[in-house]
Scaffold this motif. Sequence first.
Motif, PDB file in Angstrom:
ATOM      1  N   ALA A 492      -0.991   6.739   8.603  1.00  0.00           N
ATOM      2  CA  ALA A 492      -1.540   7.041   7.274  1.00  0.00           C
ATOM      3  C   ALA A 492      -2.551   5.986   6.852  1.00  0.00           C
ATOM      4  O   ALA A 492      -3.607   6.295   6.285  1.00  0.00           O
ATOM      5  CB  ALA A 492      -0.410   7.137   6.255  1.00  0.00           C
ATOM      6  N   ILE A 493      -2.243   4.724   7.138  1.00  0.00           N
ATOM      7  CA  ILE A 493      -3.175   3.649   6.787  1.00  0.00           C
ATOM      8  C   ILE A 493      -4.501   3.836   7.515  1.00  0.00           C
ATOM      9  O   ILE A 493      -5.584   3.721   6.933  1.00  0.00           O
ATOM     10  CB  ILE A 493      -2.557   2.276   7.122  1.00  0.00           C
ATOM     11  CG1 ILE A 493      -1.340   2.000   6.226  1.00  0.00           C
ATOM     12  CG2 ILE A 493      -3.589   1.168   6.979  1.00  0.00           C
ATOM     13  CD1 ILE A 493      -0.593   0.733   6.583  1.00  0.00           C
ATOM     14  N   ASP A 494      -4.421   4.154   8.810  1.00  0.00           N
ATOM     15  CA  ASP A 494      -5.641   4.292   9.614  1.00  0.00           C
ATOM     16  C   ASP A 494      -6.507   5.452   9.135  1.00  0.00           C
ATOM     17  O   ASP A 494      -7.723   5.303   8.965  1.00  0.00           O
ATOM     18  CB  ASP A 494      -5.286   4.496  11.092  1.00  0.00           C
ATOM     19  CG  ASP A 494      -4.880   3.196  11.777  1.00  0.00           C
ATOM     20  OD1 ASP A 494      -5.281   2.121  11.286  1.00  0.00           O
ATOM     21  OD2 ASP A 494      -4.171   3.253  12.795  1.00  0.00           O
ATOM     22  N   VAL A 495      -5.895   6.615   8.946  1.00  0.00           N
ATOM     23  CA  VAL A 495      -6.710   7.807   8.661  1.00  0.00           C
ATOM     24  C   VAL A 495      -7.044   7.965   7.183  1.00  0.00           C
ATOM     25  O   VAL A 495      -8.004   8.658   6.836  1.00  0.00           O
ATOM     26  CB  VAL A 495      -6.024   9.096   9.182  1.00  0.00           C
ATOM     27  CG1 VAL A 495      -5.741   9.004  10.663  1.00  0.00           C
ATOM     28  CG2 VAL A 495      -4.754   9.405   8.416  1.00  0.00           C
ATOM     29  N   ILE A 496      -6.274   7.331   6.299  1.00  0.00           N
ATOM     30  CA  ILE A 496      -6.525   7.460   4.862  1.00  0.00           C
ATOM     31  C   ILE A 496      -7.344   6.291   4.317  1.00  0.00           C
ATOM     32  O   ILE A 496      -8.135   6.452   3.398  1.00  0.00           O
ATOM     33  CB  ILE A 496      -5.196   7.559   4.082  1.00  0.00           C
ATOM     34  CG1 ILE A 496      -4.421   8.791   4.516  1.00  0.00           C
ATOM     35  CG2 ILE A 496      -5.438   7.606   2.581  1.00  0.00           C
ATOM     36  CD1 ILE A 496      -5.107  10.102   4.215  1.00  0.00           C
TER      37      ILE A 496
END
Length: 702
Positions: A492-496
């Motif tokens: 989630a951190i990477d894609v958001i």
Amino acid sequence: MTQLSVVVSNCNSVDRAEISIHRGRLNIKYGPNGLGKSTLAKAIVSQIRGDDTLRELMPFKNRGKVGASPPSVDGINDMASALVFDEEYVQQFVFQKDEVLKNSFDIFIKTPDYVAAMEAIDLLLSGVKQALANSAEIEQTISDFKELRDAFGKSKPGTIPKNSKIHKAFGTGNKTENIPLALKPFETFIKSPEPSKWIGWQIKGNDFLKLGDNCPYCSTPLLAEGQKEVALAVEKEFDATAVGHLNTLKAVIERLGKYFSEKCRENLEKVTKTKIELTGAELSFLTGLKADIDGMITQLEGLRTISFFSLRDVDQISEKISPLKIDLALMDKLDSAETRGIIDPVNAQLQELLARVGKLTGEVNKHKGKIKKTIEANQDSINAFLKSAGYKYTVEIVAEDQSYKMKLVHQDLSNHLETASRHLSYGEKNAFALVLFMYQVLSENPDLVVLDDPISSFDKNKKFAILHELFQGKASLRGRTTLMLTHDIEPAIDVIKSTKDIFQGAQPSASFLSSREGNVKEVPITRDDIQTFAKICRANVTALEDPILKAIYLRRDYELRNEVGFEYNLLASLFKGRPVPTLQTATENRDMTPEEKQVAEASIQEEHMPGWFDYDALVSVVNDTNAIRSKFLATEVGYEKIQLFRILNIDHDDDVIRKFINESYHIENEYVMQLNPHKFESIPEYVIEECLRMLPPAQTVA
């Protein structure tokens, strides 16, 4: 509708869950282990596939209960297919003995363009195939020819081994046609449809003749002279196995009779009914017949299997097709009207095909070129991922008979690995499997793709490499409805947030899942929700009203910033319930002076809003069990419940729960980026339940 509202009810531990799935997008559902993420995936996929497995998710508490509501899933009725990546997928589909992925040909090569090209080539070959198909008996004829050929055994040209079926049947004369005089009484049985069975049965009884003078079959006395010898003569004259071969071959020869020339049939009649051992001329005739049969089988098999694959590696296709024409003048023993009835139409079609061999050659070469490009594109993409993720393996898609297969290669080994599963680590298997799964999705085009906790076990670099391969670029899951369930915040951190520009094509959305009393709640995660824990702590200090809760987050903020001076020590003393705060450093361990206490209080007030921090007032609250107990029951936030529980200084009787409360959650909060625990309920329900169980009862004030 671009967003689906999916409701899952009465499935395992989930009483009710409402989640959203955005069509054509990556939907990340992040939450702690144990809340039922895999159950949600199984329920949704079961409903889509309609395979009657949804009922298997009936909660244990409802099984056998009359009137209990069955498992159900609503909101996805227009979806008809789903593919799931989980541990079962890795075990069932990846790392087969002779290829990396089961059905790798269908997944990597058999594209719509491939199918169209094959249809164009098959159309050019259809005349030959149809000519063979028009002969209703061709399959049986080829089968019979093979059986007769095999009866000759593995013979050298011009010889017939004595251990072959045909030599055992006819080599010493056909005694079923020429029954010895002594065995005439048994003629009815010897010439029966299956004489070998009777002969075998009769011979078995011979062992019992020595027990007496009665027939072992009918008990009739064998008094006449020579009766026993007659019974034993069957075994002397006949071998049941040889007779079985003879009977079978006779039937095959009778079925093939119409395909033999008249002269050949006459000679076969002589050979198969001869009274004595075969002569040299008869043996020569049989070996010549075998040669013609071998040639006919080769020709018919070549014609029957003519296809793109049989022409794939041929430089001059005309030189491959021309020899397939059958010249019966060179197979004179098989030159009959019936044989010509099959062969002439086929030869005519072959002649027509040769007239169009230029077009056929062009289609085959064009198809080969497209396949080569497809193979190179797939290999390059997968191998680039393997290299970027630090793996020492590559894949090769190689041509095989009637197919193509993906093989695994290690950089230190020249040959393909036949048993990849024995050599790859758990992480390597999962990484391979995920990328191969992506290609299967591209091949099968399901309505929903489910990734059940796919990358939690990898290190950060490999996680990003896999996400990048799965959702970046044209040949990826980008634009497909994908549901990713994970207990790992990093995707989630990477894609958001951190690398969101790279994943824009996947249009990702992320939600946080939590569960309380069987009800799963979903809270959307936005870019602003992903923050450093220090920033989260400061935001909560500002936003919350309860001074004890504000102090909890403020103490954590000082700790994260490694500012452990007077202010930190004052807050630490507060939660220990010390009327006189202490100063504990690497060099000191003493009570604070009133002046030091005042300076620390003033600093906290000045930096974090005046009027809320009064040490003496707050320490009296901390030492009031009823007050802390009330605050514990009042807050709905698990993280805050745990911190309040710790203030009560209760030594939990379970080492695992105690460790979680006292240490584990703090260690987890050392991650650079976090979700605000006041908004996202990340504490497992069972931990809260244990704290509630150990909570002291309300105390009566005297």
